[in-house]
Design an enzyme around this catalytic site. Sequence first.
Site: not given
Length: 587
Positions: A100, A209-210, A470, A475-476
């Site tokens: 990425r 975390r992120k 998904g 994430c979408g």
Amino acid sequence: MSHVIPDKSPEAKPNDAKPTEVIKAPETKAQRVERLKRSKNAWDHFDEIQQFARTGFDSIPPEWLGTYFRSWGVYTQGDGVGVIGGKNGEGKAMPFFMVRIRIPNGLMRSEQVRTIANLAEKYGRGVADITVRQNIQLHWVTIESLPDVLQSLWNVGLTTTGACGDVARNITGCPLAGLDGEEIIDASPLVLQIDRELGGNSEFYNLPRKFKISITGCRHWCSYPEINDIGLTATTRRRAGKSDVGFTLRVGGGLSTNPHLAVALDAFIKPEQVSPVVRGVAEIFRASEVLRVSREKARLKFLFLEHGWTADTFLAELQQRIGFSLDPGEREEIPADIHRDHVGVHDQKQPGLVYVGASVLRGRITPQQLNLAADLADRYADGHVRNTVMQNLLIVNVRKESASLVADALTLAGLPVQASVFARGTISCTGSEFCKLALTETKSFARWLTEELEERLPAFEEQLKLHITGCPNSCGQHWIADIGIEGKKIKQNGRMVDAYYFCVGGSVGQFASIARPVGYRCTADTVPDAIERLLEGFNTRREGNENLRQFFGRHTNEELRALLAGTFVGAVERDVSLGPVPHGVEG
């Protein structure tokens, strides 16, 4: 943690006590990740990556595959079937990597675009994806080629550092920064400044975390500050006949399996205060030991969701940490237009210049298309290209007389500048094609679904956000979509097939809300039927000029299920995630 179990036999005496037995509790996933991060900053060990490239994939230790590569923006690619066939909630990995590329504010120069195109062609089997955080992802990268990929990106001022992992992720912003005549301030210099301060900074290598940041000076909040850990939105303050520009601060936003819209603090952030404020919030996050106990509950939002923090307590802690008081917040204009996708030809504030926005369906783009965009940017503009959180591509600073030439060339190459509402509003995550956490394939499905809806509903013109994810981890971003569908597996005729669960009515901006799970699920091949029935129902039953959000808001879940199914049906429970929240797979 260890437990000491003493000898409790009645004959035991102080002078003849038996040695104690020490039983160690199994190390949790969170404990293991925290231990590994404390023991090594992987950013300091490019030499190890080079060694792995010489000795091959089988020589890579598990701690690199599972943890250390993440902070480099690299993680292993799934085997094409997602989570199915794996164990512990994660599918099987192949000896290939997703890489990425971090692109702050979506700002690129033509030579950078060409470099990405070349790497996708040379090492990525011609695959590149624009993500919902303005990154670009490559796939199929081998360990042998990884050092060359990283070095090639560095040579043109790009990096993958911090694009995944427990770090400050790519910082998003309005792709029209500096170009939009309606913007309050060009915030892109602040985005780039914060990116330099946090991206790759070892002080912020080991966060719980992120950590996601959005800074925008536009009036439309097109970078979705409401779903970031830090969301800074420009606003104007008027005092004694004078006005100055600053920012409203929101904290604790995020989606995944526990969606939470960011909380606005009562503070006015001056431009010169942005850097210490962002660092202060990051330091609060870094210092929070309670967020390091569970990987599934390690995001900043859980201070609000589970640990009793409020906007007031957070602001007090922030001001103590930065060492100065912030002015009270200003009332701001919250945008109503939530569908700013930047597609089409539009005037810039610079006289005689326009930007040309192309729809990149599902974010999938080829090296040929990237090279074309770079060539057009050089020939008809000043060599600048930008991407968006809706996975689209813009060529900016185009001379107005050349706009039609640029638009026609993009459209001919499969990047339409005039696209249907379905193509413009469809977002999809990586899906089982590459992701080890996904339940369903999303990219090809998104193309097929879009084409089906265009054929069935050619006259539909209402702006629509249709997000496909998904698995339950969002994430979408299906939680903020008009129609968000969440991947499932169900058994049909004795075999497991892709299916989707429906959520509706999600939004940001003035109508900010988390989408409602309505209890309807169907197989993937019947999703177009369900959406067609729902939108036809909207067309025939809408009141006046109400939009989709208003229409969904005045109908019950039972009524919406009936529209989706074509008849009244009972509710289906929404399945919980099959495994742990993914460690960095979202864009």
